[in-house]
Each structure stands twice: as C-alpha cells, then as structure tokens.
Design an enzyme around this catalytic site. Structure first.
Site, PDB file in Angstrom:
ATOM      1  N   ARG A   1     -59.857 -40.090  -6.005  1.00 15.46           N
ATOM      2  CA  ARG A   1     -61.201 -41.388  -6.128  1.00 15.46           C
ATOM      3  C   ARG A   1     -61.978 -40.920  -4.970  1.00 15.46           C
ATOM      4  O   ARG A   1     -62.320 -40.989  -4.208  1.00 15.46           O
ATOM      5  CB  ARG A   1     -60.721 -42.637  -6.051  1.00 15.46           C
ATOM      6  CG  ARG A   1     -61.891 -43.521  -6.432  1.00 15.46           C
ATOM      7  CD  ARG A   1     -60.889 -45.136  -6.373  1.00 15.46           C
ATOM      8  NE  ARG A   1     -60.140 -44.521  -8.464  1.00 15.46           N
ATOM      9  CZ  ARG A   1     -60.578 -46.258  -8.568  1.00 15.46           C
ATOM     10  NH1 ARG A   1     -60.636 -47.863  -8.080  1.00 15.46           N
ATOM     11  NH2 ARG A   1     -60.040 -46.426  -9.881  1.00 15.46           N
TER      12      ARG A   1
ATOM     13  N   HIS B   1     -65.445 -42.242 -15.305  1.00 14.30           N
ATOM     14  CA  HIS B   1     -63.725 -41.854 -14.584  1.00 14.30           C
ATOM     15  C   HIS B   1     -63.024 -41.676 -16.298  1.00 14.30           C
ATOM     16  O   HIS B   1     -62.330 -42.793 -16.562  1.00 14.30           O
ATOM     17  CB  HIS B   1     -63.436 -44.095 -14.318  1.00 14.30           C
ATOM     18  CG  HIS B   1     -62.580 -44.870 -13.642  1.00 14.30           C
ATOM     19  ND1 HIS B   1     -61.357 -44.074 -13.618  1.00 14.30           N
ATOM     20  CD2 HIS B   1     -62.305 -45.907 -13.747  1.00 14.30           C
ATOM     21  CE1 HIS B   1     -60.350 -44.858 -13.233  1.00 14.30           C
ATOM     22  NE2 HIS B   1     -61.142 -45.445 -13.424  1.00 14.30           N
TER      23      HIS B   1
ATOM     24  N   GLN C   1     -59.120 -43.820 -17.525  1.00 16.39           N
ATOM     25  CA  GLN C   1     -59.965 -45.168 -17.845  1.00 16.39           C
ATOM     26  C   GLN C   1     -60.078 -45.029 -19.110  1.00 16.39           C
ATOM     27  O   GLN C   1     -59.299 -45.870 -20.067  1.00 16.39           O
ATOM     28  CB  GLN C   1     -61.421 -45.952 -16.879  1.00 16.39           C
ATOM     29  CG  GLN C   1     -61.459 -46.998 -17.137  1.00 16.39           C
ATOM     30  CD  GLN C   1     -60.025 -48.020 -17.203  1.00 16.39           C
ATOM     31  OE1 GLN C   1     -60.101 -48.377 -16.054  1.00 16.39           O
ATOM     32  NE2 GLN C   1     -59.602 -48.768 -18.096  1.00 16.39           N
TER      33      GLN C   1
ATOM     34  N   ASP D   1     -68.363 -53.720 -18.375  1.00 15.21           N
ATOM     35  CA  ASP D   1     -67.941 -53.539 -16.377  1.00 15.21           C
ATOM     36  C   ASP D   1     -68.784 -53.561 -14.963  1.00 15.21           C
ATOM     37  O   ASP D   1     -69.851 -54.226 -15.542  1.00 15.21           O
ATOM     38  CB  ASP D   1     -68.351 -52.135 -15.903  1.00 15.21           C
ATOM     39  CG  ASP D   1     -67.220 -51.603 -14.955  1.00 15.21           C
ATOM     40  OD1 ASP D   1     -66.061 -52.215 -13.673  1.00 15.21           O
ATOM     41  OD2 ASP D   1     -67.240 -50.223 -14.443  1.00 15.21           O
TER      42      ASP D   1
ATOM     43  N   CYS E   1     -62.598 -52.196 -17.673  1.00 16.11           N
ATOM     44  CA  CYS E   1     -61.366 -51.407 -16.690  1.00 16.11           C
ATOM     45  C   CYS E   1     -60.594 -52.316 -15.329  1.00 16.11           C
ATOM     46  O   CYS E   1     -60.207 -52.179 -15.332  1.00 16.11           O
ATOM     47  CB  CYS E   1     -62.213 -50.681 -16.441  1.00 16.11           C
ATOM     48  SG  CYS E   1     -63.709 -50.646 -14.841  1.00 16.11           S
TER      49      CYS E   1
ATOM     50  N   ARG F   1     -52.968 -47.446 -18.416  1.00 16.79           N
ATOM     51  CA  ARG F   1     -53.035 -46.709 -17.095  1.00 16.79           C
ATOM     52  C   ARG F   1     -51.932 -45.840 -17.147  1.00 16.79           C
ATOM     53  O   ARG F   1     -51.766 -44.196 -16.860  1.00 16.79           O
ATOM     54  CB  ARG F   1     -53.819 -46.880 -16.241  1.00 16.79           C
ATOM     55  CG  ARG F   1     -55.629 -47.879 -16.290  1.00 16.79           C
ATOM     56  CD  ARG F   1     -56.202 -46.744 -16.898  1.00 16.79           C
ATOM     57  NE  ARG F   1     -56.394 -45.587 -15.022  1.00 16.79           N
ATOM     58  CZ  ARG F   1     -56.817 -46.057 -14.500  1.00 16.79           C
ATOM     59  NH1 ARG F   1     -57.647 -47.299 -14.600  1.00 16.79           N
ATOM     60  NH2 ARG F   1     -56.852 -45.357 -13.351  1.00 16.79           N
TER      61      ARG F   1
HETATM   62  N1  NVA Z   1     -67.535 -48.866 -11.902  1.00 21.31           N
HETATM   63  C1  NVA Z   1     -66.801 -49.531 -11.622  1.00 21.31           C
HETATM   64  C2  NVA Z   1     -65.361 -49.008 -11.922  1.00 21.31           C
HETATM   65  C3  NVA Z   1     -63.898 -49.738 -10.726  1.00 21.31           C
HETATM   66  C4  NVA Z   1     -62.858 -49.076 -11.742  1.00 21.31           C
HETATM   67  C5  NVA Z   1     -67.100 -48.879  -9.772  1.00 21.31           C
HETATM   68  O1  NVA Z   1     -67.590 -47.986  -9.567  1.00 21.31           O
HETATM   69  O2  NVA Z   1     -66.812 -49.420  -9.059  1.00 21.31           O
HETATM   70  N1   CP Z   2     -60.070 -49.358 -13.551  1.00 19.27           N
HETATM   71  C1   CP Z   2     -59.380 -49.241 -12.455  1.00 19.27           C
HETATM   72  O1   CP Z   2     -59.963 -48.332 -12.121  1.00 19.27           O
HETATM   73  O2   CP Z   2     -58.948 -50.394 -11.133  1.00 19.27           O
HETATM   74  P1   CP Z   2     -58.731 -49.581 -10.025  1.00 19.27           P
HETATM   75  O3   CP Z   2     -60.226 -50.026  -9.177  1.00 19.27           O
HETATM   76  O4   CP Z   2     -58.004 -50.764  -9.011  1.00 19.27           O
HETATM   77  O5   CP Z   2     -57.974 -48.495  -9.355  1.00 19.27           O
END
Ligand code: NVA
Ligand code: CP
Length: 304
Positions: free
Chosen positions: A101, A128, A131, A217, A257, A285
């Site tokens: 990540r 992502h 997800q 989101d 998500c 997930r």
């Molecule tokens: N779009 C959000 C998703 C978090 C799981 C982010 O990148 O923060």
């Molecule tokens: N939806 C998701 O990826 O959650 P986290 O940021 O908690 O991993």
C-alpha cells in the site's frame, strides 16, 4: 510466469469471477479446515494507514496456515532510500508474496518488475483492486447475477476505488454511472479503456436514477488532507443521503469501502440504514483476498 495483481484488469473476466466465486465458498468453509499456506509468508509494505487491508491480509494468511509480516515502510530501509527494485529482489527471495500500500502505482510496477513472487496492490494513488473484488462479492452475494445491472458512483471520481470500479464494470459486465464535480472526474484513460461500461453523469441525481447499487468514498483520500476545505466545498451536492437513495431502485444497495465520514460523503441514516451492506463488504476483504492469494500463489482456483 509470476502473476501480479496491481489493478483489477490484471485478471481476465473469467478469472475475476472465479476468484469471487471461490471467496463465497471460502466464506462458508470452517476457517481451520483448509491450510494451503503452511510455511508460506506474505510481506506487507505500508506507507499509509490501514485497518481493513492490514487485518484482512494478516488474518487471512494466519487462517490459511501461513504468516504475514507487517512492514511499515518508514522503519525498513525503503525509508532510507533503498531502491524499491532492490527491496523487491530481497523480499521475493524470502517471502512467497508481497502486498504493498503506497502512493505510487509506478513504484508498485517497479516492485513487481523485480519480484520473483506475486505482488498485490493493497491501494495506490490510482487503484484499489482488492476492494473491488470484495465489493463485487458483496453485490453478487446479496443480489445474484450483476450482469446488465447499473451502479452509481457519487463523489470523488479521481479516486483509487472509483478507478477500480470502472475496471470492474467492464470485467463483470455492468454499467457504472459516475457523478463527480468538475475537476474531480476519473482518469479519462481508465474511462476510455472501459469501452462504454463507465459513463459520466451530469449530476448525482442523474447517476443514481433507477440504479441497483450506490457507491461512494471519502471526499479527502489519504495524502490529500491539505485540500480538505476546498474539497468539502466542491463535494457538497454529492452527499449520499436518504433523498438521493430514494431516486435509486427500491432494492438498491449502498457500498462504501470505509473508513466513512458520516455527515460528509454519506449520512448516518444511509450508511447505518437497511440498504447499506458495508459490514459484509468489509468482511469480504478477508474471504476474497484469501481466494486471490490462493490463485496467485498456487496458480489454480480450488473447488470443494
Ligand atoms: N480513497 C481512499 C480509500 C481508503 C481505503 C484513500 O485513498 O484514502
Ligand atoms: N477499505 C480499506 O482499504 O480500508 P483500510 O484503509 O482500513 O485498509
């Protein structure tokens, strides 16, 4: 050849559906009866926060008999500028898969290019994909065949989850209508690659009209905190609330998500209401990433 999962379209339509179907099977299996990963390890590199991604991968590996290593990038030599290619070479000689990540799809591609083992995108600036596997599993679990159905994405279009949703529309055969403020539209390239499966709508109401699924989101993704005030102002008309949900199909589902910001992109009434399936979505997930890892590491979809 080593298979990586850096974006949803790294899987073919039949592979993606098989992974989701396998996830439904795994969800029904008693957890400790199937341990294909005894002695295997997953390296998990994080440069950003996480609850679901970390816990689902870590728990999934343990339940499969394997082990996951949580690597906060800043405490590894990546944090002291060791090249990501060298990191890939080393980790892939010690581990059976790598999950990452970070804020750079390009760095993930570099990691994968130098890795002997599968690399999985646990969120980047662009995609992502894990997800979306969970989202599709959830939609199918609740509504059956989703081919020919319509989903509405409301809010930030230039968003990693939205981009993966666009790829999902093409792969799983549904239409995605996207309502986003000017300047926050999804990547034109990703929309074009979906070949008509993703359509930009003029307003939230237009996107949601008669839709079978409504998705949103956060308006401020990780790393965009400096833009929060500007974003709050721009996204006001894109809140998913009861009035907007009333324009969707009667049995429309709501997905997010998570983490969610009640009172911003969604009201508490909607996310905590009867159309919301966000807790199943979060749980899935775990199941779908187990199915994905089984496929990438063992090269086959197991069936019981
Ligand atoms: N779009 C959000 C998703 C978090 C799981 C982010 O990148 O923060
Ligand atoms: N939806 C998701 O990826 O959650 P986290 O940021 O908690 O991993």
């Amino acid at each position: 050849m080593t298979r990586h999962f850096l974006q949803l379209s790294d899987l073919s339509a039949s592979e993606a559906l098989a992974v989701v179907t396998r996830a439904q099977e795994l969800k029904r299996l008693p957890d400790r009866s199937h341990r294909p990963f005894v002695g295997r390890t997953l390296a998990m590199i994080f440069t950003k926060n996480s609850t679901r991604t970390r816990v689902s991968f870590e728990s999934g590996m343990a339940r499969f008999g394997g082990h996951a290593l949580f690597l906060h990038a800043g405490t590894t030599q990546l944090g002291r500028d060791e090249p990501i290619a060298d990191t890939a070479r080393v980790l892939s000689r010690m581990c059976d898969a790598i999950m990452i990540r970070n804020n750079s799809q390009a760095d993930q591609q570099e990691l994968a290019a130098h890795s002997r083992v599968p690399v999985i995108n646990g969120l980047s600036d662009i995609h992502h994909p894990c997800q979306l596997l969970a989202d599709i599993q959830t939609w199918i679990e609740h509504r059956g065949d989703i081919r020919g159905k319509t989903a509405a994405w409301v809010g930030d279009g230039h968003n990693n989850v939205c981009h993966s949703f666009i790829e999902a529309a093409k792969l799983f055969g549904f239409t995605l209508r996207i309502a986003a403020p000017e300047g926050y539209e999804p990547s034109a390239t990703i929309v074009a690659e979906a070949g008509g499966a993703a359509i930009l709508s003029a307003s939230a109401a237009e996107a949601v009209a008669g839709a079978d699924l409504v998705v949103t989101d956060t308006w401020t993704s990780m790393g965009q905190e400096d833009e929060q005030a500007r974003r709050l102002a721009a996204f006001g008309p894109y809140q998913v609330n009861a009035e907007l949900m009333a324009a969707a199909a009667k049995d429309a589902l709501f997905l997010h998500c998570l983490p969610a910001h009640r009172g911003e992109e969604v009201t508490a009434e909607v996310i905590d209401g009867p159309q919301s399936v966000v807790w199943d979505e979060a749980e899935n997930r775990l199941h779908v990433q187990k199915a994905l890892m089984e496929y990438l590491l063992l090269g086959r979809i197991e069936t019981k």
